[in-house]
Design a protein around this motif. Structure first.
Motif, PDB file in Angstrom:
ATOM      1  N   UNK A  69      43.070  35.805  51.309  1.00 36.44           N
ATOM      2  CA  UNK A  69      43.071  34.994  52.532  1.00 36.44           C
ATOM      3  C   UNK A  69      41.777  34.198  52.732  1.00 36.44           C
ATOM      4  N   UNK A  70      40.655  34.777  52.299  1.00 39.73           N
ATOM      5  CA  UNK A  70      39.384  34.064  52.364  1.00 39.73           C
ATOM      6  C   UNK A  70      38.445  34.638  51.318  1.00 39.73           C
ATOM      7  N   UNK A  71      37.241  34.129  51.262  1.00 42.20           N
ATOM      8  CA  UNK A  71      36.338  34.512  50.165  1.00 42.20           C
ATOM      9  C   UNK A  71      35.875  35.954  50.234  1.00 42.20           C
ATOM     10  N   UNK A  72      36.084  36.616  51.368  1.00 42.55           N
ATOM     11  CA  UNK A  72      35.619  37.992  51.524  1.00 42.55           C
ATOM     12  C   UNK A  72      36.726  39.031  51.375  1.00 42.55           C
ATOM     13  N   UNK A  73      37.976  38.584  51.416  1.00 46.86           N
ATOM     14  CA  UNK A  73      39.091  39.513  51.473  1.00 46.86           C
ATOM     15  C   UNK A  73      40.040  39.347  50.294  1.00 46.86           C
ATOM     16  N   UNK A  74      40.544  40.477  49.842  1.00 43.65           N
ATOM     17  CA  UNK A  74      41.555  40.463  48.784  1.00 43.65           C
ATOM     18  C   UNK A  74      42.579  41.533  49.132  1.00 43.65           C
ATOM     19  N   UNK A  75      43.829  41.149  49.119  1.00 41.84           N
ATOM     20  CA  UNK A  75      44.904  42.098  49.398  1.00 41.84           C
ATOM     21  C   UNK A  75      45.804  42.261  48.179  1.00 41.84           C
ATOM     22  N   UNK A  76      46.458  43.408  48.113  1.00 41.29           N
ATOM     23  CA  UNK A  76      47.489  43.613  47.096  1.00 41.29           C
ATOM     24  C   UNK A  76      48.707  44.176  47.818  1.00 41.29           C
ATOM     25  N   UNK A  77      49.749  43.357  47.895  1.00 42.24           N
ATOM     26  CA  UNK A  77      50.976  43.748  48.583  1.00 42.24           C
ATOM     27  C   UNK A  77      51.904  44.444  47.591  1.00 42.24           C
ATOM     28  N   UNK A  78      52.443  45.562  48.041  1.00 42.85           N
ATOM     29  CA  UNK A  78      53.254  46.415  47.175  1.00 42.85           C
ATOM     30  C   UNK A  78      54.665  46.520  47.729  1.00 42.85           C
ATOM     31  N   UNK A  79      55.651  46.358  46.882  1.00 47.17           N
ATOM     32  CA  UNK A  79      57.042  46.428  47.336  1.00 47.17           C
ATOM     33  C   UNK A  79      57.922  46.937  46.204  1.00 47.17           C
ATOM     34  N   UNK A  80      58.765  47.908  46.553  1.00 49.35           N
ATOM     35  CA  UNK A  80      59.725  48.450  45.589  1.00 49.35           C
ATOM     36  C   UNK A  80      59.038  48.969  44.328  1.00 49.35           C
ATOM     37  N   UNK A  81      57.987  49.737  44.531  1.00 49.92           N
ATOM     38  CA  UNK A  81      57.261  50.271  43.379  1.00 49.92           C
ATOM     39  C   UNK A  81      58.029  51.408  42.715  1.00 49.92           C
ATOM     40  N   UNK A  82      57.629  51.710  41.506  1.00 47.00           N
ATOM     41  CA  UNK A  82      58.209  52.779  40.720  1.00 47.00           C
ATOM     42  C   UNK A  82      57.226  53.940  40.612  1.00 47.00           C
ATOM     43  N   UNK A  83      57.698  55.140  40.363  1.00 45.41           N
ATOM     44  CA  UNK A  83      56.767  56.273  40.217  1.00 45.41           C
ATOM     45  C   UNK A  83      55.689  56.026  39.168  1.00 45.41           C
ATOM     46  N   UNK A  84      56.000  55.280  38.124  1.00 50.10           N
ATOM     47  CA  UNK A  84      54.995  55.022  37.083  1.00 50.10           C
ATOM     48  C   UNK A  84      53.889  54.078  37.549  1.00 50.10           C
ATOM     49  N   UNK A  85      54.042  53.507  38.747  1.00 48.42           N
ATOM     50  CA  UNK A  85      52.988  52.675  39.315  1.00 48.42           C
ATOM     51  C   UNK A  85      51.911  53.508  40.004  1.00 48.42           C
ATOM     52  N   UNK A  86      52.128  54.802  40.077  1.00 46.09           N
ATOM     53  CA  UNK A  86      51.116  55.689  40.656  1.00 46.09           C
ATOM     54  C   UNK A  86      49.859  55.610  39.811  1.00 46.09           C
ATOM     55  N   UNK A  87      48.727  55.328  40.470  1.00 48.42           N
ATOM     56  CA  UNK A  87      47.465  55.120  39.756  1.00 48.42           C
ATOM     57  C   UNK A  87      46.348  54.910  40.769  1.00 48.42           C
ATOM     58  N   UNK A  88      45.141  54.781  40.257  1.00 44.69           N
ATOM     59  CA  UNK A  88      43.983  54.378  41.069  1.00 44.69           C
ATOM     60  C   UNK A  88      43.888  52.855  40.979  1.00 44.69           C
ATOM     61  N   UNK A  89      43.918  52.192  42.121  1.00 40.23           N
ATOM     62  CA  UNK A  89      43.825  50.733  42.141  1.00 40.23           C
ATOM     63  C   UNK A  89      42.414  50.359  42.579  1.00 40.23           C
ATOM     64  N   UNK A  90      41.752  49.629  41.714  1.00 43.54           N
ATOM     65  CA  UNK A  90      40.356  49.282  41.919  1.00 43.54           C
ATOM     66  C   UNK A  90      40.208  47.799  42.185  1.00 43.54           C
ATOM     67  N   UNK A  91      39.394  47.488  43.165  1.00 43.84           N
ATOM     68  CA  UNK A  91      39.040  46.105  43.459  1.00 43.84           C
ATOM     69  C   UNK A  91      37.600  45.895  43.017  1.00 43.84           C
ATOM     70  N   UNK A  92      37.294  44.717  42.527  1.00 42.17           N
ATOM     71  CA  UNK A  92      35.928  44.386  42.141  1.00 42.17           C
ATOM     72  C   UNK A  92      35.619  42.958  42.540  1.00 42.17           C
ATOM     73  N   UNK A  93      34.342  42.668  42.668  1.00 41.60           N
ATOM     74  CA  UNK A  93      33.914  41.303  42.927  1.00 41.60           C
ATOM     75  C   UNK A  93      32.751  40.977  42.002  1.00 41.60           C
ATOM     76  N   UNK A  94      32.475  39.682  41.849  1.00 42.75           N
ATOM     77  CA  UNK A  94      31.418  39.252  40.949  1.00 42.75           C
ATOM     78  C   UNK A  94      30.778  37.992  41.509  1.00 42.75           C
ATOM     79  N   UNK A  95      29.492  37.783  41.223  1.00 38.36           N
ATOM     80  CA  UNK A  95      28.798  36.594  41.728  1.00 38.36           C
ATOM     81  C   UNK A  95      29.469  35.295  41.304  1.00 38.36           C
ATOM     82  N   UNK A  96      29.078  34.198  41.925  1.00 42.11           N
ATOM     83  CA  UNK A  96      29.734  32.915  41.696  1.00 42.11           C
ATOM     84  C   UNK A  96      29.633  32.422  40.260  1.00 42.11           C
ATOM     85  N   UNK A  97      30.506  31.519  39.919  1.00 44.38           N
ATOM     86  CA  UNK A  97      30.487  30.846  38.627  1.00 44.38           C
ATOM     87  C   UNK A  97      29.108  30.255  38.373  1.00 44.38           C
ATOM     88  N   UNK A  98      28.680  30.329  37.128  1.00 44.69           N
ATOM     89  CA  UNK A  98      27.356  29.820  36.794  1.00 44.69           C
ATOM     90  C   UNK A  98      26.349  30.942  36.679  1.00 44.69           C
TER      91      UNK A  98
END
Lengths: 114, 112
Positions: A69-98
């Motif tokens: 939605x903006x430079x500070x936020x990241x979402x992951x929308x989940x729908x109709x998942x399967x049991x094999x989708x069970x896991x640790x979901x990690x978000x990361x960020x990195x400094x700007x290009x250049x």
């Protein structure tokens, strides 16, 4: 603030549920990432956003839908998942290009799909 | 980006120096090497980053030979709390956000 904050820390959902994972950073980073990690395996790249635009999708099933939605936020929308989708979901960020990419990770959301 | 290869696991006693080597034969001119540490149920944490020769910070040293086809993470005098998985990643400098892909990593077990 040098943190990447992920919520919730734990999530249990049924296969018919819709849920969202949230990630937030206030370091001015312009690249944000979603990784999925199964137990005793390395993190697997799912999506990369660069300047709020989706730049990399590693052929992730459509039941996972990312949103930046903006430079500070990241979402992951989940729908109709399967049991094999069970896991640790990690978000990361990195400094700007250049600058050299250096990943700052959140603590992750441990997802269980029943 | 270059694929990385590391030993699957290593064992060490507390107080010893540990060297973990990563092979990245296809590294490109504008690629750099970064090492991360991960504890169970946590996100990976940046340790050290370099392009060539030697880099040292307060927790580790990184040695990169002239051909840059490998790199070695050196952890001086490890303690039990250094038991973790260590990953080496190859990334590109100055481009757009890239496919930073993790290899298998090295599981380091430190004992008394």
């Amino acid at each position: 603030d040098t943190e990447v904050t992920q919520t919730p820390k734990h999530l249990v959902m049924g296969m018919t549920n819709k849920k969202s994972l949230k990630c937030e950073q206030h370091m001015g980073h312009r690249a944000m990432y979603w990784y999925k990690q199964k137990a005793k395996k390395p993190p697997e790249l799912m999506f990369v956003y660069s300047y709020e635009k989706l730049s990399i999708n590693e052929s992730v099933p459509s039941r996972f839908s990312p949103e930046c939605p903006n430079s500070s936020l990241l979402n992951l929308h989940l729908h109709a998942l399967q049991p094999e989708d069970s896991a640790l979901y990690l978000c990361a960020s990195s400094p700007p290009t250049g600058q050299i990419e250096k990943l700052f990770f959140g603590s992750g959301t441990q997802l269980s799909v029943l | 980006l270059a694929k990385t290869t590391q030993p699957i696991s290593m064992d060490s006693y507390e107080g010893q120096e540990v060297n973990i080597t990563c092979s990245h034969n296809n590294i490109a001119t504008n690629d750099y090497i970064t090492w991360y540490q991960q504890f169970p149920s946590q996100g990976p944490r940046f340790i050290i980053q370099g392009y060539k020769t030697k880099v040292t910070n307060e927790v580790a040293s990184l040695f990169i030979p002239a051909d840059r086809k490998s790199s070695t993470l050196s952890l001086p005098r490890v303690s039990l709390s250094d038991t973790a998985v260590y990953y080496c990643l190859v990334g590109r400098y100055g481009g757009t956000a890239s496919k930073l892909t993790f290899g298998t990593g090295t599981r380091l077990q430190v004992t008394l």
